[in-house]
Design a protein around this motif. Structure first.
Motif, PDB file in Angstrom:
ATOM      1  N   PRO A 122      55.188  42.164  48.291  1.00  0.00           N
ATOM      2  CA  PRO A 122      54.106  41.603  47.335  1.00  0.00           C
ATOM      3  C   PRO A 122      52.697  42.450  47.541  1.00  0.00           C
ATOM      4  CG  PRO A 122      55.199  39.926  48.439  1.00  0.00           C
ATOM      5  CD  PRO A 122      55.507  41.145  49.440  1.00  0.00           C
ATOM      6  N   GLY A 123      51.961  42.336  46.470  1.00  0.00           N
ATOM      7  CA  GLY A 123      50.696  43.232  46.702  1.00  0.00           C
ATOM      8  C   GLY A 123      49.483  42.549  45.750  1.00  0.00           C
ATOM      9  N   PRO A 124      48.387  43.059  45.734  1.00  0.00           N
ATOM     10  CA  PRO A 124      47.254  42.473  44.814  1.00  0.00           C
ATOM     11  C   PRO A 124      47.495  43.046  43.379  1.00  0.00           C
ATOM     12  CG  PRO A 124      46.511  44.254  46.139  1.00  0.00           C
ATOM     13  CD  PRO A 124      47.750  44.070  46.812  1.00  0.00           C
ATOM     14  N   TRP A 125      47.385  41.904  42.578  1.00  0.00           N
ATOM     15  CA  TRP A 125      47.285  42.013  41.259  1.00  0.00           C
ATOM     16  C   TRP A 125      45.634  42.211  40.682  1.00  0.00           C
ATOM     17  CZ3 TRP A 125      51.539  42.848  38.224  1.00  0.00           C
ATOM     18  CH2 TRP A 125      52.666  42.904  38.924  1.00  0.00           C
ATOM     19  N   PHE A 126      45.607  42.812  39.514  1.00  0.00           N
ATOM     20  CA  PHE A 126      44.340  43.176  38.891  1.00  0.00           C
ATOM     21  C   PHE A 126      44.331  42.029  37.725  1.00  0.00           C
ATOM     22  CE2 PHE A 126      42.705  44.826  35.058  1.00  0.00           C
ATOM     23  CZ  PHE A 126      40.923  44.806  35.301  1.00  0.00           C
ATOM     24  N   THR A 127      42.787  41.339  37.863  1.00  0.00           N
ATOM     25  CA  THR A 127      42.507  40.477  36.914  1.00  0.00           C
ATOM     26  C   THR A 127      41.002  40.611  36.268  1.00  0.00           C
ATOM     27  OG1 THR A 127      42.249  38.618  38.369  1.00  0.00           O
ATOM     28  CG2 THR A 127      44.204  38.643  37.319  1.00  0.00           C
ATOM     29  N   ALA A 128      40.779  41.119  35.088  1.00  0.00           N
ATOM     30  CA  ALA A 128      39.412  41.182  34.926  1.00  0.00           C
ATOM     31  C   ALA A 128      38.530  39.897  34.681  1.00  0.00           C
ATOM     32  CB  ALA A 128      39.367  41.890  33.675  1.00  0.00           C
ATOM     33  N   ASP A 129      37.437  40.001  35.108  1.00  0.00           N
ATOM     34  CA  ASP A 129      36.485  38.700  34.901  1.00  0.00           C
ATOM     35  C   ASP A 129      36.267  38.522  33.436  1.00  0.00           C
ATOM     36  OD1 ASP A 129      34.376  40.113  34.173  1.00  0.00           O
ATOM     37  OD2 ASP A 129      33.811  40.729  36.160  1.00  0.00           O
ATOM     38  N   ALA A 130      35.913  37.208  33.266  1.00  0.00           N
ATOM     39  CA  ALA A 130      35.629  36.698  31.616  1.00  0.00           C
ATOM     40  C   ALA A 130      34.772  37.782  30.952  1.00  0.00           C
ATOM     41  CB  ALA A 130      35.082  35.122  31.862  1.00  0.00           C
ATOM     42  N   GLN A 131      33.359  38.171  31.633  1.00  0.00           N
ATOM     43  CA  GLN A 131      32.681  38.924  31.010  1.00  0.00           C
ATOM     44  C   GLN A 131      33.400  40.221  30.534  1.00  0.00           C
ATOM     45  OE1 GLN A 131      29.158  39.961  33.140  1.00  0.00           O
ATOM     46  NE2 GLN A 131      28.310  41.418  31.431  1.00  0.00           N
ATOM     47  N   SER A 132      34.027  40.904  31.421  1.00  0.00           N
ATOM     48  CA  SER A 132      34.720  42.126  31.182  1.00  0.00           C
ATOM     49  C   SER A 132      35.822  42.071  29.893  1.00  0.00           C
ATOM     50  CB  SER A 132      35.541  42.766  32.202  1.00  0.00           C
ATOM     51  OG  SER A 132      34.314  43.030  33.424  1.00  0.00           O
ATOM     52  N   GLN A 133      36.542  40.940  29.926  1.00  0.00           N
ATOM     53  CA  GLN A 133      37.467  40.567  29.001  1.00  0.00           C
ATOM     54  C   GLN A 133      36.717  40.328  27.643  1.00  0.00           C
ATOM     55  OE1 GLN A 133      40.546  37.613  29.884  1.00  0.00           O
ATOM     56  NE2 GLN A 133      40.242  37.972  32.200  1.00  0.00           N
ATOM     57  N   GLU A 134      35.751  39.644  27.596  1.00  0.00           N
ATOM     58  CA  GLU A 134      34.938  39.581  26.347  1.00  0.00           C
ATOM     59  C   GLU A 134      34.287  40.655  25.655  1.00  0.00           C
ATOM     60  OE1 GLU A 134      31.126  36.746  24.599  1.00  0.00           O
ATOM     61  OE2 GLU A 134      32.024  36.629  26.787  1.00  0.00           O
TER      62      GLU A 134
END
Length: 441
Positions: A122-134
């Motif tokens: 297992p390893g880290p996953w990328f999730t964009a913050d809300a501002q970047s998503q918007e």
């Protein structure tokens, strides 16, 4: 335009390493043409230049290449000059906040087969913050998530990841281009860093090969249940545009031969292929193969990739033996977790060498196993170091290859083969999956 691999490696035209690369002139030329087809096409069609450069800068960051990251950021900044906001700045502030350069290295991934569960990482996953998503929008965020998947979690690829892209506004042609782009960068950046290490390796031998960096499990920052629900919703939303094959007979272990491959999104039908697509196959028989028909959705990228492949593996006028080239491909595939590629190329390594039992050790014991042959062990170690993400290949591996008796031209071949399968594995893993064939097929 200057040769990009040479530029990233710090090699100038006419240097000894440039001359060695000229021994595989078709591979050199078509690696450059792959860059042009994927990063600077005359007609970007459904994938904008900004999207291509943003994905490239992000991927280069994940792979730990400062020179490649800055190169693609420059292209992105140029594309952003007339924009009201800068993708490059947002990458600085949010998207590249994921620290992919820690001591824990990929490739990460969970095998679907319970028989291989001891090798799960297992390893880290990328999730964009809300501002970047918007600000970046669902489409580009989905492309960046897919790039992270391919760079660091290639064997975690599932049909739902293609459904997420479709739901975010990518079409089937765009998905193939995106997969080719990220996979190509995994080749381009690895071969350039490998060549740079070769250029700076001491001529004297005796330097010990460092142990591979630890690959400790890390759960990362994604809620597994939430991600699964999101993926299930996406599959439902896109309907039959993504195939999941609930009755497929999947292989449980790495094996020599006996595997087929099925696509998750539809390739073009053979009867519907254009003349440009047919020319991209180079070999007419490939039109029968669903994998190549799927890649033919981006024919310029397919043609350049195919010619690169053929020169790296089948040009035997000099250089590394065919068995050792197939061994490098097998080692990269074994570490990345591509059962299909490992099957095909381990079988070819056996065919070229007659050493089936030795090849099987690599499949059974994994890349840490010793094969009892100085050349083969050095080739496997180098291929593994180049395949780790970010890579761990350095001058000490060059010294080890030289001590085993390889000339620098042989080493370039080994690097080409291992780097190329970091391209091939990611396409096979992200666009479909292997199936166990019935005996005799």
């Amino acid at each position: 335009m200057p040769d990009i691999i040479n530029a990233l490696a710090g090699i100038t035209a006419g240097d000894p390493l440039d001359q060695l690369r000229d021994h595989r002139a078709q591979a050199k030329e078509n690696a450059q043409l792959s860059f042009e087809a994927l990063l600077e096409p005359e007609d970007p069609r459904g994938v904008s230049y900004r999207e291509r450069y943003a994905v490239a800068a992000f991927t280069a960051g994940l792979l730990g290449s400062d020179s490649a990251e800055e190169f693609y950021r420059d292209l992105l900044r140029d594309e952003d000059e007339a924009a009201s906001w800068s993708v490059a700045e947002l990458l600085d502030e949010a998207v590249l906040a994921l620290d992919s350069r820690a001591e824990v290295r990929g490739p990460y991934g969970i095998f679907e087969s319970a028989a291989l569960s001891a090798e799960n990482v297992p390893g880290p996953w990328f999730t964009a913050d809300a501002q970047s998503q918007e600000t970046l929008g669902a489409r580009l965020i989905a492309g960046l998530e897919f790039a992270h998947l391919l760079a660091l979690h290639p064997r975690d690829s599932r049909p739902a990841h293609l459904a997420l892209l479709l739901e975010a506004g990518w079409d089937e042609d765009g998905i193939v281009t995106l997969a080719q782009l990220v996979s190509f960068l995994n080749f381009q950046i690895r071969i350039s860093t490998g060549l740079a290490a070769l250029a700076h390796a001491p001529t004297a031998t005796g330097a010990p090969v460092p142990d591979s960096p630890p690959r400790e499990p890390d759960d990362g920052g994604t809620d597994g249940a939430a991600a699964s629900a999101r993926e299930a919703d996406a599959l439902t939303a896109v309907g039959d545009r993504v195939n999941t094959y609930p009755e497929l007979k999947r292989p449980e272990l790495f094996q020599q031969s006996g595997l087929g491959w099925v696509p998750w999104i539809a390739p073009d039908a053979e009867a519907d292929l254009t003349e440009v697509q047919r020319e991209a196959f180079i070999e007419a028989g490939r039109a029968k193969n669903p994998y190549f028909r799927l890649l033919a959705r981006d024919p310029a990228a397919l043609r350049a990739r195919t010619l690169t492949d053929l020169d790296i593996f089948f040009n035997t006028t000099d250089g590394l033996g065919r068995a050792e080239r197939e061994l490098a491909a097998t080692a990269a595939s074994r570490l990345n977790g591509c059962l299909f590629c490992a099957s095909i190329h381990s079988d070819r390594a056996t065919e070229e060498s007659g050493r089936r039992d030795t090849v099987q050790v690599l499949l059974d014991e994994g890349v840490a196993g010793r094969l009892g042959d100085p050349v083969w062990d050095a080739v496997v170690e180098a291929s593994v170091a180049l395949t780790l993400t970010p890579h761990a290949f350095g001058p000490a591996h060059v010294s080890s290859l030289r001590e085993a008796g390889l000339e620098d031209g042989d080493i370039v071949d080994a690097l080409n083969c291992a780097a190329f399968f970091n391209w091939a594995n990611r396409l096979m893993l992200s666009l479909g999956e292997p199936e166990q064939l019935a005996p005799g097929k």
